[in-house]
Write an enzyme that holds these catalytic residues in place. Structure first.
Site, PDB file in Angstrom:
ATOM      1  N   SER A   1       0.838  -1.209   0.000  1.00  0.00           N
ATOM      2  CA  SER A   1       0.000   0.000   0.000  1.00  0.00           C
ATOM      3  C   SER A   1       0.872   1.258   0.000  1.00  0.00           C
ATOM      4  O   SER A   1       1.932   1.293   0.637  1.00  0.00           O
ATOM      5  CB  SER A   1      -0.878  -0.004   1.257  1.00  0.00           C
ATOM      6  OG  SER A   1      -1.435   1.272   1.472  1.00  0.00           O
TER       7      SER A   1
ATOM      8  N   THR B   1      -6.059   2.291  -6.899  1.00  0.00           N
ATOM      9  CA  THR B   1      -7.318   2.111  -6.160  1.00  0.00           C
ATOM     10  C   THR B   1      -8.238   3.294  -6.441  1.00  0.00           C
ATOM     11  O   THR B   1      -7.845   4.448  -6.273  1.00  0.00           O
ATOM     12  CB  THR B   1      -7.022   1.985  -4.652  1.00  0.00           C
ATOM     13  OG1 THR B   1      -6.168   0.866  -4.465  1.00  0.00           O
ATOM     14  CG2 THR B   1      -8.295   1.783  -3.847  1.00  0.00           C
TER      15      THR B   1
ATOM     16  N   LYS C   1      -8.193  -1.144  -9.139  1.00  0.00           N
ATOM     17  CA  LYS C   1      -8.802  -1.833  -7.993  1.00  0.00           C
ATOM     18  C   LYS C   1      -9.978  -1.021  -7.455  1.00  0.00           C
ATOM     19  O   LYS C   1      -9.828   0.184  -7.176  1.00  0.00           O
ATOM     20  CB  LYS C   1      -7.746  -2.016  -6.893  1.00  0.00           C
ATOM     21  CG  LYS C   1      -8.271  -2.617  -5.593  1.00  0.00           C
ATOM     22  CD  LYS C   1      -7.113  -2.946  -4.664  1.00  0.00           C
ATOM     23  CE  LYS C   1      -7.561  -3.574  -3.364  1.00  0.00           C
ATOM     24  NZ  LYS C   1      -8.091  -2.620  -2.394  1.00  0.00           N
TER      25      LYS C   1
ATOM     26  N   TYR D   1      -2.109   5.518  -4.235  1.00  0.00           N
ATOM     27  CA  TYR D   1      -3.055   6.607  -3.966  1.00  0.00           C
ATOM     28  C   TYR D   1      -2.340   7.877  -4.400  1.00  0.00           C
ATOM     29  O   TYR D   1      -1.110   7.958  -4.290  1.00  0.00           O
ATOM     30  CB  TYR D   1      -3.342   6.728  -2.468  1.00  0.00           C
ATOM     31  CG  TYR D   1      -4.279   5.698  -1.881  1.00  0.00           C
ATOM     32  CD1 TYR D   1      -5.528   5.453  -2.433  1.00  0.00           C
ATOM     33  CD2 TYR D   1      -3.918   5.011  -0.720  1.00  0.00           C
ATOM     34  CE1 TYR D   1      -6.395   4.524  -1.843  1.00  0.00           C
ATOM     35  CE2 TYR D   1      -4.777   4.088  -0.133  1.00  0.00           C
ATOM     36  CZ  TYR D   1      -6.018   3.850  -0.705  1.00  0.00           C
ATOM     37  OH  TYR D   1      -6.866   2.948  -0.133  1.00  0.00           O
TER      38      TYR D   1
ATOM     39  N   HIS E   1     -13.251  -2.740  -1.299  1.00  0.00           N
ATOM     40  CA  HIS E   1     -12.321  -2.350  -0.238  1.00  0.00           C
ATOM     41  C   HIS E   1     -12.607  -3.148   1.047  1.00  0.00           C
ATOM     42  O   HIS E   1     -12.423  -2.654   2.162  1.00  0.00           O
ATOM     43  CB  HIS E   1     -12.438  -0.852   0.035  1.00  0.00           C
ATOM     44  CG  HIS E   1     -11.129  -0.161   0.277  1.00  0.00           C
ATOM     45  ND1 HIS E   1     -10.486   0.622  -0.650  1.00  0.00           N
ATOM     46  CD2 HIS E   1     -10.325  -0.129   1.379  1.00  0.00           C
ATOM     47  CE1 HIS E   1      -9.374   1.119  -0.135  1.00  0.00           C
ATOM     48  NE2 HIS E   1      -9.250   0.674   1.092  1.00  0.00           N
TER      49      HIS E   1
END
Ligand code: FMN
Length: 381
Positions: free
Chosen positions: A106, A155, A252, A129, A276
């Site tokens: 992440s 994402t 995603k 992100y 999520h």
């Protein structure tokens, strides 16, 4: 404790972690309807086995985006894993590689992406992100490229952080802000877990986010919610990401067939049908229920992965029967990490691998690549 299944690891994590850390992993958004449904919806699928077929050694291996993996289970991006276990992201990446599969890191991790890549023994993906805006994100994308990450997972379901009621009740905001008076009422839950606390402090205490390098250094963890809300990913951003990243892109957070088509148009090589893990918009359909319509819309043009609610090997097999190339797991390894570090992640993956192996034998199917809709029926959709 004798750990037999993933739920046992969930209970073991509950015992080792302070409530606010355990609930951060375990909890979902609002009334947690989608969180529960993600898991429960697998019960609506039944198997149709072929009997009297000898499959002594079912093949669990497959290929995802050109990368061979020895079981069709990928470790999903899970933020702040360093809070669950010292150097958590590196530990999980190492265990994934040992098991012959992919770890996805992440953006919101407590360890530098270069360190995680160095600790991984297998392929790694980087989940993006756009925290801090495009320029800041471009730097981490470049670092991911330079250090050998093989795919970028973008994402798209986080325009704002979901309302995690357990986090509010446990005082997560107050503890992360580290102001003594507001945080005092929440300290007993932390002090009651001394072995976790010692490990956490020895690992540097409250982490920063070294893959989001702002002008004045790594982004503080306390700023995550605000930053995410300022940096929602749009389809325009995807075009830009396509220009700066020449390896595979996985989108995603797909929840409708139309968005799957848009991901194909944006040049993605893969998608993850995902909500999520029930942590964002509550009351959306469980992902396994959406999978068939996404497969119908874009199957064959793009690789389709799914996550959400996978707690048993049978769930993995059901997802593959309905058209997924492989699955991602979040909590199913995060509980193991929080309970027992590398050993916990290894054992979680081993439990799932053994489950998938046995399920394949009982189904009479020689390879996960041969699974198809004829092995299942959907009873209540
Ligand atoms: C504690 C936790 C943190 C997560 N952090 C991220 C993240 O940083 N980025 C992301 O794309 N998804 C994140 N997710 C979602 C997972 O990648 C995955 O979609 C979800 O966990 C799948 O559901 P499952 O937990 O039921 O397997 C997180 C999930 C959990 C449980």
């Amino acid at each position: 404790m004798n750990i037999v299944n993933i739920e046992d690891f969930c209970q073991a994590a509950r015992r080792r972690l302070p409530r606010l850390v355990f609930d951060y992993i375990d909890g979902g958004a609002d009334g947690e309807i989608t969180l529960r449904e993600n898991v429960r919806a697998f019960e609506d699928i039944s198997f149709h086995p072929r009997s009297a077929v000898n499959t002594p050694a079912p093949d669990l291996g497959t290929t995802v985006l050109g990368t061979p993996i020895s079981l069709p289970i990928i470790l999903a991006p899970v933020s702040a894993s360093r809070m669950f276990w010292p150097r958590g992201e590196a530990v999980a990446a190492g265990a994934a590689g040992e098991a012959g599969t992919i770890y996805c890191l992440s953006t919101l991790s407590g360890m530098r992406l270069e360190e995680v890549k160095a600790a991984a023994r297998g392929p790694v993906w980087y989940q993006l992100y756009l925290c801090g805006g495009r320029d800041i994100a471009a730097e981490s994308v470049q670092r991911a490229k330079d250090s050998g990450y093989s795919a970028l997972v973008v994402t798209i379901d986080t325009v704002v952080t979901g309302m995690r009621e357990r986090d509010s009740r446990n005082g997560s905001k107050e503890v992360i802000a580290r102001r003594l008076w507001p945080m005092l009422p929440y300290l007993p839950q932390i002090l009651s877990r001394p072995s976790w606390l010692l490990g956490f402090l020895a690992d540097g205490g409250m982490m920063k986010l070294p893959n989001v390098m702002l002008a004045d250094g790594p982004m503080p963890y306390a700023d995550v919610a605000v930053t995410l809300a300022q940096s929602a990913v749009t389809w325009d951003d995807l075009k830009w990401i396509r220009r700066i990243w020449d390896r595979p892109i996985v989108v995603k957070g797909i929840q409708i067939a139309d968005d799957a088509r848009r991901a194909v148009d944006a040049g993605a090589e893969g998608i993850v049908v995902s909500n999520h893990g029930g942590r964002q918009l509550d009351s959306v359909w469980p992902t396994i229920r959406i999978l068939p319509e996404v497969v119908k819309a874009v199957g064959g043009q793009i690789e389709i992965l799914v996550d959400g609610g996978i707690r048993r090997g049978a769930d993995v097999v059901k997802a593959l029967c309905l058209g997924a190339k492989a699955v991602l797991i979040g909590r199913a390894y995060a509980y193991g990490l929080g309970a027992a570090g590398a050993r916990g992640v290894r054992q979680s993956l081993e439990i799932l691998r053994t489950d998938v192996h046995r399920t394949m034998k009982l189904l009479g199917c020689p390879s996960v690549r041969d699974l198809n809709a004829s092995y299942v029926s959907r009873d209540r959709w």
